[in-house]
Design a protein around this motif. Sequence first.
Motif, PDB file in Angstrom:
ATOM      1  N   ARG A 318       0.808  -1.204  -0.035  1.00  0.00           N
ATOM      2  CA  ARG A 318      -0.149   0.117  -0.013  1.00  0.00           C
ATOM      3  C   ARG A 318       0.854   1.440  -0.084  1.00  0.00           C
ATOM      4  N   LEU A 319       0.455   2.232  -0.621  1.00  0.00           N
ATOM      5  CA  LEU A 319       1.381   3.392  -0.747  1.00  0.00           C
ATOM      6  C   LEU A 319       0.599   4.498   0.472  1.00  0.00           C
ATOM      7  N   ILE A 320       1.693   5.146   1.031  1.00  0.00           N
ATOM      8  CA  ILE A 320       1.412   6.032   2.036  1.00  0.00           C
ATOM      9  C   ILE A 320       2.363   7.149   1.889  1.00  0.00           C
ATOM     10  N   SER A 321       2.239   8.210   2.259  1.00  0.00           N
ATOM     11  CA  SER A 321       3.056   9.461   2.312  1.00  0.00           C
ATOM     12  C   SER A 321       3.433  10.060   3.472  1.00  0.00           C
ATOM     13  N   TYR A 322       4.920  10.291   3.617  1.00  0.00           N
ATOM     14  CA  TYR A 322       5.118  10.728   5.133  1.00  0.00           C
ATOM     15  C   TYR A 322       6.020  12.149   4.855  1.00  0.00           C
ATOM     16  N   ASN A 323       5.754  13.277   5.470  1.00  0.00           N
ATOM     17  CA  ASN A 323       5.925  14.505   5.168  1.00  0.00           C
ATOM     18  C   ASN A 323       7.037  14.568   6.333  1.00  0.00           C
ATOM     19  N   VAL A 324       8.414  15.024   6.007  1.00  0.00           N
ATOM     20  CA  VAL A 324       9.578  15.179   6.689  1.00  0.00           C
ATOM     21  C   VAL A 324       9.627  16.266   7.614  1.00  0.00           C
ATOM     22  N   LYS A 325       8.956  17.390   6.955  1.00  0.00           N
ATOM     23  CA  LYS A 325       8.805  18.492   7.631  1.00  0.00           C
ATOM     24  C   LYS A 325       7.766  18.394   9.020  1.00  0.00           C
ATOM     25  N   THR A 326       6.515  18.120   8.595  1.00  0.00           N
ATOM     26  CA  THR A 326       5.592  17.898   9.689  1.00  0.00           C
ATOM     27  C   THR A 326       5.532  16.702  10.253  1.00  0.00           C
ATOM     28  N   LYS A 327       5.984  15.803   9.841  1.00  0.00           N
ATOM     29  CA  LYS A 327       6.264  14.215  10.232  1.00  0.00           C
ATOM     30  C   LYS A 327       4.884  13.706  10.530  1.00  0.00           C
ATOM     31  N   LYS A 328       3.896  14.022   9.420  1.00  0.00           N
ATOM     32  CA  LYS A 328       2.658  13.256   9.499  1.00  0.00           C
ATOM     33  C   LYS A 328       2.452  12.182   8.299  1.00  0.00           C
ATOM     34  N   THR A 329       1.852  11.364   8.614  1.00  0.00           N
ATOM     35  CA  THR A 329       1.719  10.180   7.554  1.00  0.00           C
ATOM     36  C   THR A 329       0.279  10.138   7.142  1.00  0.00           C
ATOM     37  N   ARG A 330       0.145   9.810   5.551  1.00  0.00           N
ATOM     38  CA  ARG A 330      -1.149   9.760   5.078  1.00  0.00           C
ATOM     39  C   ARG A 330      -1.309   8.569   4.244  1.00  0.00           C
ATOM     40  N   HIS A 331      -2.455   7.878   4.153  1.00  0.00           N
ATOM     41  CA  HIS A 331      -2.789   6.753   3.417  1.00  0.00           C
ATOM     42  C   HIS A 331      -3.365   7.456   1.912  1.00  0.00           C
ATOM     43  N   LEU A 332      -2.603   6.740   1.194  1.00  0.00           N
ATOM     44  CA  LEU A 332      -2.918   7.453  -0.236  1.00  0.00           C
ATOM     45  C   LEU A 332      -3.887   6.578  -1.199  1.00  0.00           C
ATOM     46  N   GLU A 333      -4.650   5.660  -0.375  1.00  0.00           N
ATOM     47  CA  GLU A 333      -5.770   4.765  -0.915  1.00  0.00           C
ATOM     48  C   GLU A 333      -5.455   4.114  -2.045  1.00  0.00           C
ATOM     49  N   PHE A 334      -4.180   3.675  -2.213  1.00  0.00           N
ATOM     50  CA  PHE A 334      -3.806   2.600  -3.360  1.00  0.00           C
ATOM     51  C   PHE A 334      -2.852   1.493  -2.945  1.00  0.00           C
ATOM     52  N   ARG A 335      -3.388   0.254  -3.496  1.00  0.00           N
ATOM     53  CA  ARG A 335      -2.759  -0.788  -3.337  1.00  0.00           C
ATOM     54  C   ARG A 335      -2.270  -1.513  -4.737  1.00  0.00           C
ATOM     55  N   HIS A 336      -1.259  -2.104  -4.896  1.00  0.00           N
ATOM     56  CA  HIS A 336      -0.594  -3.022  -5.912  1.00  0.00           C
ATOM     57  C   HIS A 336       0.107  -3.910  -5.540  1.00  0.00           C
ATOM     58  N   PRO A 337      -0.140  -5.366  -6.109  1.00  0.00           N
ATOM     59  CA  PRO A 337       0.616  -6.519  -5.475  1.00  0.00           C
ATOM     60  C   PRO A 337       2.222  -6.362  -5.678  1.00  0.00           C
ATOM     61  N   ARG A 338       2.612  -5.531  -6.907  1.00  0.00           N
ATOM     62  CA  ARG A 338       3.812  -5.197  -7.138  1.00  0.00           C
ATOM     63  C   ARG A 338       4.691  -4.091  -6.579  1.00  0.00           C
ATOM     64  N   LEU A 339       3.890  -3.235  -5.663  1.00  0.00           N
ATOM     65  CA  LEU A 339       4.437  -1.997  -5.295  1.00  0.00           C
ATOM     66  C   LEU A 339       5.807  -2.235  -4.323  1.00  0.00           C
ATOM     67  N   SER A 340       5.827  -3.311  -3.763  1.00  0.00           N
ATOM     68  CA  SER A 340       6.894  -3.548  -2.753  1.00  0.00           C
ATOM     69  C   SER A 340       7.883  -4.310  -3.613  1.00  0.00           C
ATOM     70  N   ARG A 341       7.967  -4.637  -4.705  1.00  0.00           N
ATOM     71  CA  ARG A 341       8.884  -5.075  -5.502  1.00  0.00           C
ATOM     72  C   ARG A 341       9.692  -4.137  -6.483  1.00  0.00           C
ATOM     73  N   SER A 342      10.851  -4.283  -6.553  1.00  0.00           N
ATOM     74  CA  SER A 342      11.821  -3.573  -7.365  1.00  0.00           C
ATOM     75  C   SER A 342      11.487  -3.424  -8.636  1.00  0.00           C
ATOM     76  N   PRO A 343      11.438  -2.124  -9.364  1.00  0.00           N
ATOM     77  CA  PRO A 343      11.183  -2.286 -10.926  1.00  0.00           C
ATOM     78  C   PRO A 343      11.990  -3.016 -11.783  1.00  0.00           C
ATOM     79  N   ILE A 344      13.335  -3.325 -11.295  1.00  0.00           N
ATOM     80  CA  ILE A 344      14.314  -4.226 -11.917  1.00  0.00           C
ATOM     81  C   ILE A 344      13.750  -5.689 -11.854  1.00  0.00           C
ATOM     82  N   LEU A 345      12.923  -5.900 -10.683  1.00  0.00           N
ATOM     83  CA  LEU A 345      12.227  -7.212 -10.471  1.00  0.00           C
ATOM     84  C   LEU A 345      10.811  -7.274 -11.009  1.00  0.00           C
ATOM     85  N   SER A 346      10.457  -6.276 -12.139  1.00  0.00           N
ATOM     86  CA  SER A 346       9.436  -6.403 -12.629  1.00  0.00           C
ATOM     87  C   SER A 346       8.240  -5.732 -11.503  1.00  0.00           C
TER      88      SER A 346
END
Length: 366
Positions: A318-346
């Motif tokens: 799942r995709l999340i966003s972390y703001n380095v300045k405010t230290k706030k985390t937001r969920h971006l409402e998106f999931r993909h089975p290959r998100l956690s895999r490197s693009p080099i590994l498809s």
Amino acid sequence: MDTNDNGGDFLEDSIKEILLRSPMKSLLRFKCVCKNWYTLIKNPSFIREHLNFSKNNPPQLLIYDYGAPNDLPPLTFISDNGIDSPTHEVNPQNFEGMTNLLGSINGLFFLEREINNDILCALWNPATREVRDLPSTVEIKFESFFSFNRFFGFGLDPLTNDYKVVYYNYKNENAAVYSCSRDSWRIFKHENGYDNRNVECVDTFYGSTTYLNGSYYWMLKRNLDFNFGFKFLSFNFGNEVFEMIEGPPHDYAIRSCTADLIILDDSIAILNEVDLFVFYVWVMIQPGVWNKFATFHCFSSVMSCCDSSLILATRRSRLISYNVKTKKTRHLEFRHPRLSRSPILSGCGVHCYKESLVTFKRQGNG
């Protein structure tokens, strides 16, 4: 007093203001309304004004799935505000042999593909679907994307508004610069003055750009018996000159092999995992002058950087966003089975992206 001309001018100005604030999908449809609107939207002055307006809009994320089957679209566009649902492009473009998507710069990307051991380069505007294939070079042969000896950069000469691509192989010191205005490559040698033994370019997050204010930046890492040394190389798209830049003192900020170069709030920055799940961020104040900016804990894979936020992929893809300045985390409402895999590994590449009308058509192509 003749008010007809004034009334007509007022109407035209009002239409222009409305069109400047219209989203890209609407603008592309409006081109078919009438000839006057088509001419206005294609006008270079209007394109520049629309680009300036769009810079105030929140960015999107462009997800490119390198492992997408042929019958599924490789592209997904999602909002960065964490509210809108992901939107899939209708009849998306597919690029055979894609190895690297670099950008975006004013809504444009550099494409690198490898087919039958040939490196094919192009520029691409996803919003208008425009593609410009770059000519091949006969003087030098581009090495494969999977070689650690070379890298590409893509950016803009802000003085001439000329989009350019640079290639550099720091082993044999061959360099090439492509200019859209020249429509050709300029081949030259650059002696970097750096000990090239066991040197490799540290990749940014797959395809994330490190272009800023007319220059492109890379991090070079040298490993001698596990003693890591780092330097930074920049290329100015205006005078087409390379420059070596010093890192933070004693390489303290980038002592591990997990360092990445990023653009954080319009600054060159180093993101480095110095301990298990502990990250430092150093920002370059001026060439060779660095300041420690932030320390934080992160348990997800960093995919990209967008303004002051890191785009992360969780173990559940799942995709999340972390703001380095405010230290706030937001969920971006998106999931993909290959998100956690490197693009080099498809897996997937994630890019911060703002749509634009910017064109790079050759003269005489309409």
